[in-house]
Design a protein around this motif. Structure first.
Motif, PDB file in Angstrom:
ATOM      1  N   PRO A   9       0.815  -1.231   0.000  1.00  0.00           N
ATOM      2  CA  PRO A   9       0.000   0.000   0.000  1.00  0.00           C
ATOM      3  C   PRO A   9       0.843   1.273   0.000  1.00  0.00           C
ATOM      4  CG  PRO A   9      -0.135  -1.152   2.110  1.00  0.00           C
ATOM      5  CD  PRO A   9       0.535  -2.076   1.164  1.00  0.00           C
ATOM      6  N   LEU A  10       1.977   1.250   0.687  1.00  0.00           N
ATOM      7  CA  LEU A  10       2.844   2.426   0.705  1.00  0.00           C
ATOM      8  C   LEU A  10       3.508   2.607  -0.663  1.00  0.00           C
ATOM      9  CD1 LEU A  10       4.508   1.967   4.218  1.00  0.00           C
ATOM     10  CD2 LEU A  10       2.450   3.252   3.610  1.00  0.00           C
ATOM     11  N   TYR A  11       3.929   1.496  -1.258  1.00  0.00           N
ATOM     12  CA  TYR A  11       4.532   1.544  -2.594  1.00  0.00           C
ATOM     13  C   TYR A  11       3.552   2.126  -3.611  1.00  0.00           C
ATOM     14  CZ  TYR A  11       6.646  -0.115  -6.958  1.00  0.00           C
ATOM     15  OH  TYR A  11       7.182  -0.181  -8.221  1.00  0.00           O
ATOM     16  N   ASP A  12       2.337   1.617  -3.601  1.00  0.00           N
ATOM     17  CA  ASP A  12       1.341   2.065  -4.572  1.00  0.00           C
ATOM     18  C   ASP A  12       1.044   3.552  -4.407  1.00  0.00           C
ATOM     19  OD1 ASP A  12       1.169  -0.461  -5.618  1.00  0.00           O
ATOM     20  OD2 ASP A  12      -0.633  -1.028  -4.492  1.00  0.00           O
ATOM     21  N   GLY A  13       0.970   4.017  -3.160  1.00  0.00           N
ATOM     22  CA  GLY A  13       0.688   5.430  -2.917  1.00  0.00           C
ATOM     23  C   GLY A  13       1.795   6.330  -3.444  1.00  0.00           C
ATOM     24  N   VAL A  14       3.044   5.964  -3.150  1.00  0.00           N
ATOM     25  CA  VAL A  14       4.178   6.766  -3.617  1.00  0.00           C
ATOM     26  C   VAL A  14       4.292   6.690  -5.128  1.00  0.00           C
ATOM     27  CG1 VAL A  14       6.687   7.014  -3.552  1.00  0.00           C
ATOM     28  CG2 VAL A  14       5.440   6.534  -1.451  1.00  0.00           C
ATOM     29  N   ASP A  15       4.100   5.504  -5.702  1.00  0.00           N
ATOM     30  CA  ASP A  15       4.254   5.355  -7.144  1.00  0.00           C
ATOM     31  C   ASP A  15       3.176   6.115  -7.905  1.00  0.00           C
ATOM     32  OD1 ASP A  15       6.054   4.016  -9.053  1.00  0.00           O
ATOM     33  OD2 ASP A  15       4.199   3.087  -9.775  1.00  0.00           O
ATOM     34  N   ALA A  16       2.001   6.220  -7.313  1.00  0.00           N
ATOM     35  CA  ALA A  16       0.941   7.010  -7.958  1.00  0.00           C
ATOM     36  C   ALA A  16       1.364   8.464  -8.098  1.00  0.00           C
ATOM     37  CB  ALA A  16      -0.354   6.896  -7.145  1.00  0.00           C
ATOM     38  N   VAL A  17       2.041   8.976  -7.076  1.00  0.00           N
ATOM     39  CA  VAL A  17       2.536  10.362  -7.125  1.00  0.00           C
ATOM     40  C   VAL A  17       3.614  10.512  -8.199  1.00  0.00           C
ATOM     41  CG1 VAL A  17       3.735  12.164  -5.819  1.00  0.00           C
ATOM     42  CG2 VAL A  17       1.975  10.765  -4.704  1.00  0.00           C
ATOM     43  N   LEU A  18       4.410   9.457  -8.391  1.00  0.00           N
ATOM     44  CA  LEU A  18       5.520   9.498  -9.349  1.00  0.00           C
ATOM     45  C   LEU A  18       5.106   9.100 -10.769  1.00  0.00           C
ATOM     46  CD1 LEU A  18       8.427   8.015  -7.180  1.00  0.00           C
ATOM     47  CD2 LEU A  18       7.864  10.409  -7.607  1.00  0.00           C
ATOM     48  N   GLY A  19       3.818   8.926 -10.986  1.00  0.00           N
ATOM     49  CA  GLY A  19       3.345   8.670 -12.341  1.00  0.00           C
ATOM     50  C   GLY A  19       2.854   7.271 -12.602  1.00  0.00           C
ATOM     51  N   GLY A  20       2.937   6.379 -11.623  1.00  0.00           N
ATOM     52  CA  GLY A  20       2.430   5.021 -11.795  1.00  0.00           C
ATOM     53  C   GLY A  20       3.200   4.194 -12.799  1.00  0.00           C
ATOM     54  N   GLY A  74       7.516  -4.867  -6.335  1.00  0.00           N
ATOM     55  CA  GLY A  74       8.397  -5.957  -6.721  1.00  0.00           C
ATOM     56  C   GLY A  74       8.357  -6.277  -8.199  1.00  0.00           C
ATOM     57  N   LEU A  75       7.592  -5.487  -8.963  1.00  0.00           N
ATOM     58  CA  LEU A  75       7.441  -5.692 -10.418  1.00  0.00           C
ATOM     59  C   LEU A  75       6.952  -7.101 -10.744  1.00  0.00           C
ATOM     60  CD1 LEU A  75      10.613  -3.841 -11.800  1.00  0.00           C
ATOM     61  CD2 LEU A  75       8.388  -2.913 -11.145  1.00  0.00           C
ATOM     62  N   THR A  76       6.184  -7.689  -9.844  1.00  0.00           N
ATOM     63  CA  THR A  76       5.734  -9.073 -10.035  1.00  0.00           C
ATOM     64  C   THR A  76       4.818  -9.218 -11.249  1.00  0.00           C
ATOM     65  OG1 THR A  76       3.947  -8.648  -8.447  1.00  0.00           O
ATOM     66  CG2 THR A  76       5.954  -9.682  -7.606  1.00  0.00           C
ATOM     67  N   ASP A  77       4.092  -8.157 -11.629  1.00  0.00           N
ATOM     68  CA  ASP A  77       3.192  -8.234 -12.772  1.00  0.00           C
ATOM     69  C   ASP A  77       3.938  -8.249 -14.105  1.00  0.00           C
ATOM     70  OD1 ASP A  77       1.120  -8.184 -10.997  1.00  0.00           O
ATOM     71  OD2 ASP A  77       0.607  -6.074 -11.308  1.00  0.00           O
ATOM     72  N   PHE A  78       5.243  -8.006 -14.044  1.00  0.00           N
ATOM     73  CA  PHE A  78       6.017  -7.913 -15.290  1.00  0.00           C
ATOM     74  C   PHE A  78       7.160  -8.939 -15.323  1.00  0.00           C
ATOM     75  CE2 PHE A  78       4.620  -3.694 -13.856  1.00  0.00           C
ATOM     76  CZ  PHE A  78       3.673  -3.420 -14.831  1.00  0.00           C
ATOM     77  N   SER A  79       7.042  -9.975 -14.522  1.00  0.00           N
ATOM     78  CA  SER A  79       8.127 -10.955 -14.413  1.00  0.00           C
ATOM     79  C   SER A  79       8.309 -11.790 -15.671  1.00  0.00           C
ATOM     80  CB  SER A  79       7.878 -11.881 -13.214  1.00  0.00           C
ATOM     81  OG  SER A  79       6.631 -12.554 -13.354  1.00  0.00           O
ATOM     82  N   ASP A  80       7.370 -11.674 -16.628  1.00  0.00           N
ATOM     83  CA  ASP A  80       7.524 -12.407 -17.880  1.00  0.00           C
ATOM     84  C   ASP A  80       8.539 -11.742 -18.808  1.00  0.00           C
ATOM     85  OD1 ASP A  80       5.743 -10.238 -18.062  1.00  0.00           O
ATOM     86  OD2 ASP A  80       4.914 -11.016 -19.936  1.00  0.00           O
ATOM     87  N   SER A 133      12.703  -1.908 -19.854  1.00  0.00           N
ATOM     88  CA  SER A 133      11.494  -2.668 -19.519  1.00  0.00           C
ATOM     89  C   SER A 133      10.237  -1.827 -19.746  1.00  0.00           C
ATOM     90  CB  SER A 133      11.545  -3.116 -18.052  1.00  0.00           C
ATOM     91  OG  SER A 133      12.688  -3.905 -17.797  1.00  0.00           O
ATOM     92  N   GLU A 134       9.141  -2.512 -20.021  1.00  0.00           N
ATOM     93  CA  GLU A 134       7.838  -1.849 -20.146  1.00  0.00           C
ATOM     94  C   GLU A 134       7.072  -2.082 -18.849  1.00  0.00           C
ATOM     95  OE1 GLU A 134       5.787  -3.140 -23.614  1.00  0.00           O
ATOM     96  OE2 GLU A 134       7.440  -2.689 -24.977  1.00  0.00           O
ATOM     97  N   LEU A 135       6.830  -0.981 -18.131  1.00  0.00           N
ATOM     98  CA  LEU A 135       6.277  -1.112 -16.781  1.00  0.00           C
ATOM     99  C   LEU A 135       5.056  -0.216 -16.571  1.00  0.00           C
ATOM    100  CD1 LEU A 135       9.739  -0.942 -14.972  1.00  0.00           C
ATOM    101  CD2 LEU A 135       8.443  -3.010 -15.531  1.00  0.00           C
ATOM    102  N   PRO A 136       4.011  -0.407 -17.342  1.00  0.00           N
ATOM    103  CA  PRO A 136       2.801   0.401 -17.155  1.00  0.00           C
ATOM    104  C   PRO A 136       1.984  -0.109 -15.968  1.00  0.00           C
ATOM    105  CG  PRO A 136       2.453  -1.173 -18.907  1.00  0.00           C
ATOM    106  CD  PRO A 136       3.882  -1.347 -18.467  1.00  0.00           C
ATOM    107  N   GLY A 137       1.715   0.750 -15.013  1.00  0.00           N
ATOM    108  CA  GLY A 137       0.933   0.339 -13.858  1.00  0.00           C
ATOM    109  C   GLY A 137       1.804  -0.089 -12.696  1.00  0.00           C
TER     110      GLY A 137
END
Length: 240
Positions: free
Chosen positions: A50-61, A128-134, A120-124
């Motif tokens: 939750p802390l990561y998501d909050g900070v990353d939203a400020v930095l552009g997601g 831990g970048l788990t959604d992009f481990s492929d 890397s392509e990291l939208p969203g």
């Protein structure tokens, strides 16, 4: 202890360990370690979803938060590595970390981290970048991010273990050495297991955060030992 609980416990412990050092740091003592613990607290906070998501939203997601986290951890390991090497009287470990060879490794780690992140392509946001481990570049990015901490931890295992075996040392110093040795060993084990491609499941969180707990506890005992020694010195001067 579940994975999520150990993250919050580690955050609380890091925050307390940093806070108790602030007064001395303001007086000019122990500023390096205080800075390291403050940065570690920040890094642990950014590792919690939750802390990561909050900070990353400020930095552009776009997961810039993960890149910030990597760079902060590099700084933490440099600072802690140098101070622990000095505290346990290991010029070799200090040279391997802060000498030309160690700084070259740090520079390569930073350059590789930046390259694989940009590639890397990291939208969203994804902690831990788990959604992009492929993506191969994401896997390389993660591997590079673990290698430098693993290198520093490996440099510090021997001097901390030696301190545990030194019967002339104060008991609190030997216990601190044991905690630090355990923490650094866990870092190395975690890095090796991940390089082997093993699916660690919840241990992917438990191992590194257990290493943080052991390391911070060890650093706290060293601080407590030095604080008691200073108090005794002051009392002895008053008696003279």
């Amino acid at each position: 202890m579940t994975a999520s609980i150990i993250q919050w416990v580690a955050l609380a412990l890091c925050a307390v360990a940093a806070a108790v050092r602030v007064p001395a740091a303001l007086r000019g003592r122990g500023r390096t370690m205080c800075a390291a613990l403050l940065l570690l607290t920040f890094a642990v906070a950014l590792s919690i979803e939750p802390l990561y998501d909050g900070v990353d939203a400020v930095l552009g997601g776009v997961n810039a938060t993960n890149l910030v986290l990597r760079m902060v951890l590099y700084a933490v390991f440099v600072l802690i590595g140098v101070r622990v090497a000095a505290a346990f009287d290991s010029p070799l470990a200090r040279r391997l970390i802060a000498g030309p060879f160690g700084l070259a490794i740090l520079g390569l780690a930073i350059a590789a981290t930046l390259y694989f992140f940009v590639a890397s392509e990291l939208p969203g946001s994804s902690v831990g970048l788990t959604d992009f481990s492929d993506q191969a570049t994401v896997r390389e990015y993660a591997a590079v991010g673990r290698l430098y901490p693993g290198y520093v931890a490996a440099c510090l295992i021997v001097p901390t273990v030696v301190s545990v075996l030194d019967r002339r040392a104060r008991p609190i110093h030997r216990v601190a050495g044991a905690l630090l040795a355990g923490g650094f060993l866990l870092v190395v084990v975690f890095v090796l297991l991940r390089l082997m491609g093993l699916d660690l499941m919840r241990w992917n969180v438990i191992l590194p955060f257990s290493a943080i707990l052991l390391t911070v506890l060890g650093l706290y005992l060293i601080w407590l030992s030095h604080r008691r020694a200073r108090r005794r010195a002051v009392q002895e001067r008053r008696l003279l």
